[in-house]
Design a protein around this motif. Sequence first.
Motif, PDB file in Angstrom:
ATOM      1  N   GLY A   1      60.935  70.005  53.771  1.00  0.00           N
ATOM      2  CA  GLY A   1      59.671  70.397  53.953  1.00  0.00           C
ATOM      3  C   GLY A   1      58.936  70.150  52.748  1.00  0.00           C
ATOM      4  N   LEU A   2      57.818  69.569  52.753  1.00  0.00           N
ATOM      5  CA  LEU A   2      56.851  69.231  51.900  1.00  0.00           C
ATOM      6  C   LEU A   2      55.410  70.093  51.977  1.00  0.00           C
ATOM      7  N   LYS A   3      54.761  70.466  50.718  1.00  0.00           N
ATOM      8  CA  LYS A   3      53.711  70.920  50.741  1.00  0.00           C
ATOM      9  C   LYS A   3      52.726  70.708  49.342  1.00  0.00           C
ATOM     10  N   VAL A   4      51.642  70.306  49.777  1.00  0.00           N
ATOM     11  CA  VAL A   4      50.711  69.903  48.318  1.00  0.00           C
ATOM     12  C   VAL A   4      49.464  70.700  48.623  1.00  0.00           C
ATOM     13  N   ALA A   5      48.983  71.372  47.346  1.00  0.00           N
ATOM     14  CA  ALA A   5      47.970  72.105  47.327  1.00  0.00           C
ATOM     15  C   ALA A   5      47.056  71.738  46.060  1.00  0.00           C
ATOM     16  N   GLY A   6      46.216  71.004  45.980  1.00  0.00           N
ATOM     17  CA  GLY A   6      45.648  70.699  44.786  1.00  0.00           C
ATOM     18  C   GLY A   6      46.235  69.728  43.775  1.00  0.00           C
ATOM     19  N   THR A   7      46.590  70.181  42.659  1.00  0.00           N
ATOM     20  CA  THR A   7      47.284  69.312  41.791  1.00  0.00           C
ATOM     21  C   THR A   7      48.795  69.802  41.635  1.00  0.00           C
ATOM     22  N   ARG A   8      49.172  70.487  42.582  1.00  0.00           N
ATOM     23  CA  ARG A   8      50.558  71.059  42.701  1.00  0.00           C
ATOM     24  C   ARG A   8      51.325  70.539  44.032  1.00  0.00           C
ATOM     25  N   GLY A   9      52.580  70.288  43.912  1.00  0.00           N
ATOM     26  CA  GLY A   9      53.291  70.021  45.312  1.00  0.00           C
ATOM     27  C   GLY A   9      54.626  70.449  45.111  1.00  0.00           C
TER      28      GLY A   9
ATOM     29  N   ALA B   1      58.450  75.171  56.663  1.00  0.00           N
ATOM     30  CA  ALA B   1      57.116  74.979  56.255  1.00  0.00           C
ATOM     31  C   ALA B   1      56.491  76.086  55.261  1.00  0.00           C
ATOM     32  N   LYS B   2      56.732  77.129  55.848  1.00  0.00           N
ATOM     33  CA  LYS B   2      56.305  78.426  54.966  1.00  0.00           C
ATOM     34  C   LYS B   2      57.045  78.473  53.560  1.00  0.00           C
ATOM     35  N   VAL B   3      58.424  78.274  53.734  1.00  0.00           N
ATOM     36  CA  VAL B   3      59.038  78.228  52.194  1.00  0.00           C
ATOM     37  C   VAL B   3      58.429  77.214  51.231  1.00  0.00           C
ATOM     38  N   ALA B   4      58.209  75.925  51.747  1.00  0.00           N
ATOM     39  CA  ALA B   4      57.784  75.090  50.863  1.00  0.00           C
ATOM     40  C   ALA B   4      56.275  75.394  50.502  1.00  0.00           C
ATOM     41  N   GLY B   5      55.414  76.276  51.223  1.00  0.00           N
ATOM     42  CA  GLY B   5      54.325  76.868  50.574  1.00  0.00           C
ATOM     43  C   GLY B   5      54.662  78.029  49.446  1.00  0.00           C
ATOM     44  N   VAL B   6      55.630  78.900  50.052  1.00  0.00           N
ATOM     45  CA  VAL B   6      56.043  79.867  48.805  1.00  0.00           C
ATOM     46  C   VAL B   6      56.488  79.240  47.570  1.00  0.00           C
ATOM     47  N   ALA B   7      57.179  78.140  47.689  1.00  0.00           N
ATOM     48  CA  ALA B   7      57.670  77.302  46.324  1.00  0.00           C
ATOM     49  C   ALA B   7      56.484  76.719  45.626  1.00  0.00           C
ATOM     50  N   LEU B   8      55.263  76.653  46.040  1.00  0.00           N
ATOM     51  CA  LEU B   8      54.223  76.170  45.265  1.00  0.00           C
ATOM     52  C   LEU B   8      53.966  77.448  44.306  1.00  0.00           C
TER      53      LEU B   8
ATOM     54  N   THR C   1      57.364  66.942  62.335  1.00  0.00           N
ATOM     55  CA  THR C   1      56.169  67.452  62.453  1.00  0.00           C
ATOM     56  C   THR C   1      55.507  67.502  61.212  1.00  0.00           C
ATOM     57  N   ASP C   2      54.219  68.059  61.051  1.00  0.00           N
ATOM     58  CA  ASP C   2      53.414  67.779  59.852  1.00  0.00           C
ATOM     59  C   ASP C   2      54.317  68.440  58.687  1.00  0.00           C
ATOM     60  N   GLY C   3      54.683  67.527  57.567  1.00  0.00           N
ATOM     61  CA  GLY C   3      55.367  67.974  56.328  1.00  0.00           C
ATOM     62  C   GLY C   3      56.732  68.141  56.521  1.00  0.00           C
ATOM     63  N   LEU C   4      57.577  67.874  57.917  1.00  0.00           N
ATOM     64  CA  LEU C   4      58.776  68.000  57.832  1.00  0.00           C
ATOM     65  C   LEU C   4      59.299  66.941  58.220  1.00  0.00           C
ATOM     66  N   GLY C   5      60.743  66.465  57.549  1.00  0.00           N
ATOM     67  CA  GLY C   5      61.470  65.476  58.035  1.00  0.00           C
ATOM     68  C   GLY C   5      62.772  65.227  57.506  1.00  0.00           C
ATOM     69  N   LYS C   6      63.315  64.081  57.572  1.00  0.00           N
ATOM     70  CA  LYS C   6      64.526  63.857  56.924  1.00  0.00           C
ATOM     71  C   LYS C   6      64.615  63.454  55.406  1.00  0.00           C
ATOM     72  N   ILE C   7      63.595  62.439  55.098  1.00  0.00           N
ATOM     73  CA  ILE C   7      63.589  62.466  53.412  1.00  0.00           C
ATOM     74  C   ILE C   7      61.990  62.810  53.148  1.00  0.00           C
ATOM     75  N   GLY C   8      62.102  63.503  51.859  1.00  0.00           N
ATOM     76  CA  GLY C   8      60.621  64.051  51.560  1.00  0.00           C
ATOM     77  C   GLY C   8      60.601  63.512  50.024  1.00  0.00           C
ATOM     78  N   VAL C   9      59.427  62.982  49.476  1.00  0.00           N
ATOM     79  CA  VAL C   9      59.162  62.505  48.373  1.00  0.00           C
ATOM     80  C   VAL C   9      57.754  63.071  47.803  1.00  0.00           C
ATOM     81  N   LEU C  10      57.838  63.243  46.721  1.00  0.00           N
ATOM     82  CA  LEU C  10      56.498  63.618  45.980  1.00  0.00           C
ATOM     83  C   LEU C  10      56.505  62.930  44.816  1.00  0.00           C
ATOM     84  N   VAL C  11      55.268  62.282  44.137  1.00  0.00           N
ATOM     85  CA  VAL C  11      55.149  61.611  43.354  1.00  0.00           C
ATOM     86  C   VAL C  11      53.885  62.094  42.468  1.00  0.00           C
ATOM     87  N   ALA C  12      54.012  62.190  41.340  1.00  0.00           N
ATOM     88  CA  ALA C  12      52.785  62.768  40.338  1.00  0.00           C
ATOM     89  C   ALA C  12      52.387  61.574  39.516  1.00  0.00           C
ATOM     90  N   LEU C  13      51.061  61.376  39.764  1.00  0.00           N
ATOM     91  CA  LEU C  13      50.221  60.411  38.983  1.00  0.00           C
ATOM     92  C   LEU C  13      48.936  61.153  38.227  1.00  0.00           C
TER      93      LEU C  13
END
Length: 245
Positions: free
Chosen positions: A1-9, A32-39, A98-110
């Motif tokens: 699960g992935l969650k991005v909010a502003g400058t944090r993911g 999905a909610k755990v990803a949100g908590v992890a933020l 479904t939105d933000g959930l899948g088999k591979i999740g990637v975050l990139v910080a620029l």
Amino acid sequence: GLKVAGTRGAVVEVNSETDFVARNEKFQDYVAKVAGVALGTGAEVEALKAASFPDGGTVAEKLTDLIATIGENMNLRRAAVLEVSDGVIAAYVHNQVTDGLGKIGVLVALESTGDKAKLEELGRQIAMHAAAARPEALDIGDVSTDALDRERAVLIEQARESGKNESIIEKMVEGRIRKYYEQVCLLEQVFVIDGETKIRKVVENAKATVGAPVTLTAFARFELGEGVEKKQEDFAAEVQKTLGA
């Protein structure tokens, strides 16, 4: 699960035993909610488990309830959180269910003061690249010493089998180590989208499009179940066992 909010993911991995449970809406809602908590909590799993869950109780307690309700064991395995001071956290989910959930999740910080929409587009392309190319480290200096030592030992053994003298072997190994870095370091990899430019150069070139220098500061790539020893089921043997019983 992935969650991005502003400058944090944040990206989290929650395991179930079967695909049947993974398709369960309650399970997906939990991830999905755990990803949100992890933020808010960060990447430390025990702190995440102890954190408050949006529907009440803690993340760990909610998981226990879910296990009891669905009747299958589940596990909150790991989390990663990325943040930038001025820039974007781009996200990509492969095999999205479904939105933000899948088999591979990637975050990139620029990091960049430039055009955020164009930065987001670049970040998503690099995230897609990382999903396909499986980088293990951001740059050469980030490669684990253990991994490098193992690779070097294998390469030395292979080179010695050629029968060449030690000075030539040393040069052969160093050349192959450079190739190894190109395989495992994100910034050294060739961009899968154009097949010729290293990611380092792609980021450098983005200055012209984005309108300011761009720095790729971090990435996180989670593939579901990687490194987990999976139980192999032999159906025929299982049937025989049952009949024998």
